[in-house]
Write an enzyme that holds these catalytic residues in place. Sequence first.
Site, PDB file in Angstrom:
ATOM      1  N   HIS A  19       0.827  -1.201   0.000  1.00  0.00           N
ATOM      2  CA  HIS A  19       0.000   0.000   0.000  1.00  0.00           C
ATOM      3  C   HIS A  19       0.866   1.257   0.000  1.00  0.00           C
ATOM      4  O   HIS A  19       0.563   2.235  -0.681  1.00  0.00           O
ATOM      5  CB  HIS A  19      -0.909   0.010   1.228  1.00  0.00           C
ATOM      6  CG  HIS A  19      -1.818  -1.168   1.317  1.00  0.00           C
ATOM      7  ND1 HIS A  19      -3.190  -1.078   1.159  1.00  0.00           N
ATOM      8  CD2 HIS A  19      -1.565  -2.480   1.557  1.00  0.00           C
ATOM      9  CE1 HIS A  19      -3.731  -2.281   1.285  1.00  0.00           C
ATOM     10  NE2 HIS A  19      -2.763  -3.148   1.525  1.00  0.00           N
TER      11      HIS A  19
ATOM     12  N   TRP B 100       0.791  -7.395  -6.145  1.00  0.00           N
ATOM     13  CA  TRP B 100       0.423  -6.513  -7.250  1.00  0.00           C
ATOM     14  C   TRP B 100       1.571  -5.592  -7.659  1.00  0.00           C
ATOM     15  O   TRP B 100       1.825  -5.378  -8.839  1.00  0.00           O
ATOM     16  CB  TRP B 100      -0.817  -5.707  -6.889  1.00  0.00           C
ATOM     17  CG  TRP B 100      -1.438  -4.921  -8.004  1.00  0.00           C
ATOM     18  CD1 TRP B 100      -1.844  -3.618  -7.965  1.00  0.00           C
ATOM     19  CD2 TRP B 100      -1.784  -5.377  -9.321  1.00  0.00           C
ATOM     20  NE1 TRP B 100      -2.408  -3.231  -9.161  1.00  0.00           N
ATOM     21  CE2 TRP B 100      -2.383  -4.304 -10.018  1.00  0.00           C
ATOM     22  CE3 TRP B 100      -1.646  -6.607  -9.986  1.00  0.00           C
ATOM     23  CZ2 TRP B 100      -2.831  -4.406 -11.333  1.00  0.00           C
ATOM     24  CZ3 TRP B 100      -2.096  -6.715 -11.302  1.00  0.00           C
ATOM     25  CH2 TRP B 100      -2.676  -5.622 -11.960  1.00  0.00           C
ATOM     26  N   ASN B 101       2.296  -5.029  -6.679  1.00  0.00           N
ATOM     27  CA  ASN B 101       3.423  -4.168  -7.028  1.00  0.00           C
ATOM     28  C   ASN B 101       4.495  -4.942  -7.787  1.00  0.00           C
ATOM     29  O   ASN B 101       5.051  -4.459  -8.784  1.00  0.00           O
ATOM     30  CB  ASN B 101       4.033  -3.544  -5.767  1.00  0.00           C
ATOM     31  CG  ASN B 101       3.136  -2.496  -5.156  1.00  0.00           C
ATOM     32  OD1 ASN B 101       2.316  -1.888  -5.828  1.00  0.00           O
ATOM     33  ND2 ASN B 101       3.275  -2.291  -3.862  1.00  0.00           N
ATOM     34  N   SER B 102       4.813  -6.143  -7.307  1.00  0.00           N
ATOM     35  CA  SER B 102       5.824  -6.962  -7.976  1.00  0.00           C
ATOM     36  C   SER B 102       5.402  -7.297  -9.401  1.00  0.00           C
ATOM     37  O   SER B 102       6.216  -7.294 -10.331  1.00  0.00           O
ATOM     38  CB  SER B 102       6.070  -8.249  -7.186  1.00  0.00           C
ATOM     39  OG  SER B 102       6.698  -7.979  -5.945  1.00  0.00           O
TER      40      SER B 102
ATOM     41  N   GLU C  58       5.769  -4.208 -11.597  1.00  0.00           N
ATOM     42  CA  GLU C  58       7.185  -3.943 -11.851  1.00  0.00           C
ATOM     43  C   GLU C  58       7.748  -4.921 -12.878  1.00  0.00           C
ATOM     44  O   GLU C  58       8.519  -4.533 -13.769  1.00  0.00           O
ATOM     45  CB  GLU C  58       7.979  -4.022 -10.551  1.00  0.00           C
ATOM     46  CG  GLU C  58       7.758  -2.846  -9.615  1.00  0.00           C
ATOM     47  CD  GLU C  58       8.614  -2.933  -8.365  1.00  0.00           C
ATOM     48  OE1 GLU C  58       9.488  -3.815  -8.295  1.00  0.00           O
ATOM     49  OE2 GLU C  58       8.407  -2.114  -7.453  1.00  0.00           O
TER      50      GLU C  58
ATOM     51  N   ASP D  79      -4.770 -11.310  -2.564  1.00  0.00           N
ATOM     52  CA  ASP D  79      -5.147 -11.181  -3.972  1.00  0.00           C
ATOM     53  C   ASP D  79      -4.226 -11.945  -4.905  1.00  0.00           C
ATOM     54  O   ASP D  79      -4.423 -11.945  -6.122  1.00  0.00           O
ATOM     55  CB  ASP D  79      -5.180  -9.703  -4.377  1.00  0.00           C
ATOM     56  CG  ASP D  79      -3.859  -8.992  -4.110  1.00  0.00           C
ATOM     57  OD1 ASP D  79      -3.016  -9.547  -3.385  1.00  0.00           O
ATOM     58  OD2 ASP D  79      -3.679  -7.861  -4.604  1.00  0.00           O
ATOM     59  N   GLN D  80      -3.222 -12.609  -4.354  1.00  0.00           N
ATOM     60  CA  GLN D  80      -2.209 -13.275  -5.177  1.00  0.00           C
ATOM     61  C   GLN D  80      -2.780 -14.351  -6.110  1.00  0.00           C
ATOM     62  O   GLN D  80      -2.351 -14.443  -7.271  1.00  0.00           O
ATOM     63  CB  GLN D  80      -1.119 -13.854  -4.280  1.00  0.00           C
ATOM     64  CG  GLN D  80      -0.355 -12.798  -3.493  1.00  0.00           C
ATOM     65  CD  GLN D  80       0.359 -13.356  -2.276  1.00  0.00           C
ATOM     66  OE1 GLN D  80       0.585 -14.567  -2.179  1.00  0.00           O
ATOM     67  NE2 GLN D  80       0.720 -12.484  -1.341  1.00  0.00           N
TER      68      GLN D  80
END
Length: 504
Positions: free
Chosen positions: A23, A395-397, A400, A416-417
């Site tokens: 977050h 999500w960030n990974s 990216e 959420d994975q």
Amino acid sequence: MVGRGKGKGREHVLLVVFPAQGHISPALQLAFKIVAHSSIDLTFLTSSSAVASILIGLPPTAPALNFAAFSQGNLHNDDDDDDDAKDYMHTLCKHGSQSVRDIIHSTKKGQGQGQGQGQGQGQGQGHPITRILYTTLLPWAADVAREFRLPSVLLWTQPVTTFLTFHYYFTGYEDAINKVRNQQGTEDDSTIQLPRLPLLSSRDLHSFMLPSNPFKGAINTFKEHLEALDAEETPPTILVNSYDALEEEALQAMIPKYKTMGIGPLIPSSVFDTRETTCEVVSLVPDLAQKSKDDCQWHGWLNSKAEGSVIYVSFGSHVKQSKAQTEEIAKGLLASGHPFLWVITSNEEEEGDEIMEQNLVEEIQEKGMMIVPWCAQFQVLKHPSVGCFMTHCGWNSTLESIACGVPMIGFPKMFDQPTISKLIAHVWKVGVRVNAAVDGIVGQEVIKNCIESVMDPDGIGRELNENVRKFMSLGKKAAEEGGSSHNNFKAFLQDMTGGTTTIN
């Protein structure tokens, strides 16, 4: 450059952020963009421990923000402690909402709170709060905003697909989703077709929806999000860390009910820089999991490897693998024959004296592979020697990896994975997904086969690379001037300032 006309008083945004890396990273990126492209003041509110980590890690070149903090309590590392999680969320709500009230009151009186950053104190601390932005898992922030008749905006830090899944669950599809989710752990492969979403099975659903979910009350937080949005007098604004070309169908499904604006990917702009990365490249997003200075040995090691040959392995700062699973991963990596850079965090090492059998550790060392406690992820992903990312599908990974053009092996565990892994493997087709055995362990052969698939230059690997580079290009275009995310961000700024802000 920013132009600002005459009109209403100075805008002061309070950005309330859930204290976790997934977050904080996108929220900081949004905060930096707001202050860099407008005359808006911004106060960044999160937990005291997170603020301390941010201030230590921010470079002096970062745009100046005001920071404020609240107590977050303690969340133990037990994966199945529902009571602990409830206590944590209760403490977060209690202290966080009171901090929001205090900041609103103090700025009304001209008594700015918070810590400045950058060149001395942040600017505009005395200006009254005029708007509240808040991230996923903090619906109470919208409630406080309504107390003071302030507009609020949700920054959704997960895929739009996840938001819609919860939206459908609480608006007429609960029984249909429950029928699918109850098949978890069985041979039944039932699926559900929700409007404008891909087919979903139990293994694709958010873990909060599953019978095995240890945090039984967590799903109510998402219900509270929907209730907070429904309580708005006008169609609520939701900023999403995604972009039109990535989740076009899901974003379209949001339009009738919500003013949804894709402004992603909210990642450091240097990710899109085509120049070769160095270890010294500065990120404006400190990593809360970093517990020691990066010695950068990984960079020299990557320089010694052939282009596209390295498997980068990282499961984020919160996912812990069992010793049995860690050993299967090690055996699969070794059997693949590819060099690998593996991040094993200090949290994982603290679980016991051995993360894997000593003979495996010795074999990894003898073959010259690299295990590190931390590294600058987006700098690793940008390195030309990296050809595959084995990821927990945070999500960030994921964003990216796509932005760097690196295909993935999805190794989801919770939250959420699983949904993100579904998108990676079956919707965007930018990676593959592991399959666990009945005991929940992903075997070495499965891991080896996944690596071979992704790294195969003539088979599926070629298609995955073409697809991920396509979405990399689309993400870059979205963020550039005239792109969908750039235009949405510009419209959001103009909405906040009454149309008096322009971005050149």
